[in-house]
Scaffold this active site. Structure first.
Site, mmCIF file in Angstrom:
data_model
loop_
_atom_site.group_PDB
_atom_site.id
_atom_site.type_symbol
_atom_site.label_atom_id
_atom_site.label_comp_id
_atom_site.label_asym_id
_atom_site.label_seq_id
_atom_site.Cartn_x
_atom_site.Cartn_y
_atom_site.Cartn_z
ATOM 1 N N GLU A 165 0.764 -1.053 0.010
ATOM 2 C CA GLU A 165 -0.046 -0.066 0.003
ATOM 3 C C GLU A 165 0.795 1.148 0.104
ATOM 4 O OE1 GLU A 165 -2.502 -0.787 3.010
ATOM 5 O OE2 GLU A 165 -4.047 -1.860 2.087
ATOM 6 N N GLU A 223 7.410 -21.624 8.054
ATOM 7 C CA GLU A 223 7.746 -20.763 9.086
ATOM 8 C C GLU A 223 8.952 -21.141 10.092
ATOM 9 O OE1 GLU A 223 5.035 -21.594 12.984
ATOM 10 O OE2 GLU A 223 4.059 -20.875 11.260
#
Length: 311
Positions: free
Chosen positions: A94, A125
């Site tokens: 963004e 992960e």
């Protein structure tokens, strides 16, 4: 090592985390009316902002350090797994439309790569090597900042990212939702926003995810304010890539200058739609090329350019 392969030890480790704690008073939540569940969730969410407020000094110190690095050409790099990784990618994605940054300036990396944005990548992960490889692919520099994000504060991918970045001289931030986390300990700036146990045991996309989103909002937005990407509270570096944003651009110029529509249109036409330049054209009474030069000489800071122009 930040975790163990022994299932019993891992279970004990998880049970020690605030974010994983079980709340017996909510054991019958599935039998409540929908409105009551919604009220419970809303009440839980209302506590998150206060938890963030407790960490504002640490957040502010981290932001100032990030801005100093980015002023020298450094990048802001978010790294995490699962929800934490997705939030980092979201915040990074963004920045270009909001602040007209190059996509390479704020980067979001998620364990397992782009596919992990929509699909769980088994074991990603837990891979320290993957974190180091992801950073090496970016050719990390000492002016960069790496933000490891992990609700638990124990995710190997996030911890390894911070440790590797620190060994390369980069600035490091560890954002977690548990106290005394390995992630915060590994980072130069540890930010631990403790939101307490979740409504659904261990579902850290809830309060922990909200807390992480709030902190990331601050990291990117206030850093961009420090870098002169705004004029007051106006997004003067907005990239007008669609009709909605073109309308927003015209409105921002109007709010900043008080000019009439015709003058705003002329200024935007003279500056190829660049909002910051158009404001300078109107307020300083200069032409498009002069506005561009003044802004370049002022490091893109509109207030400094206005001062230089005598505006």
């Amino acid at each position: 090592m930040t975790s163990t392969s022994n299932p019993r030890d891992l279970r004990a480790e998880l049970e020690s985390l605030t974010t994983e704690a079980f709340r017996p008073e909510l054991a019958g939540i599935d039998q409540l009316p929908t409105l009551d569940i919604a009220r419970l969730m809303n009440a839980e969410d209302a506590t998150v902002a206060a938890a963030v407020a407790h960490r504002l000094p640490e957040i502010s110190a981290a932001i100032d350090a990030v801005a100093q690095r980015m002023e020298r050409g450094g990048r802001l790099i978010y790294m995490g797994a699962g929800t934490a990784g997705r939030l980092g990618v979201l915040d990074a994605s963004e920045c270009p439309p909001t602040f007209n940054t190059d996509p390479s300036e704020v980067v979001g990396l998620i364990a397992g790569g782009p596919e992990a944005l929509v699909t769980s990548i088994e074991g990603a992960e837990d891979s320290r090597d993957l974190a180091e490889a992801d950073l090496d692919a970016l050719a990390l520099t000492a002016d960069d900042t790496v933000v490891g994000i992990s609700a638990s504060g124990r995710t190997p991918y996030a911890i390894a990212a911070v440790e590797h970045a620190r060994s390369e001289g980069a600035l490091t931030i560890g954002l977690s939702c548990n106290e005394h986390s390995a992630l915060a300990a590994a980072a130069e700036h540890g930010i631990e926003v403790v939101v307490g146990p979740e409504l659904l045991t261990g579902s850290t996309r809830l309060k922990a995810g909200t807390a992480q989103k709030l902190v990331l909002n601050m990291l990117s937005t206030i850093t961009m304010i420090r870098l002169g990407k705004t004029y007051g509270n106006l997004m003067v570096d907005v990239r007008a890539s669609n009709e909605k944003l073109r309308a927003r651009s015209r409105r921002i110029v109007a709010l900043a200058t008080g000019a009439q529509d015709a003058e705003i249109e002329r200024a935007l036409a003279a500056t190829d739609g660049e909002v910051k330049n158009a404001i300078l054209v109107v307020l300083a009474g200069v032409d498009g090329p002069t506005a561009a030069r003044l802004l370049e000489e002022s490091g893109g800071r509109l207030r400094a350019a206005l001062t230089a122009a005598g505006g």
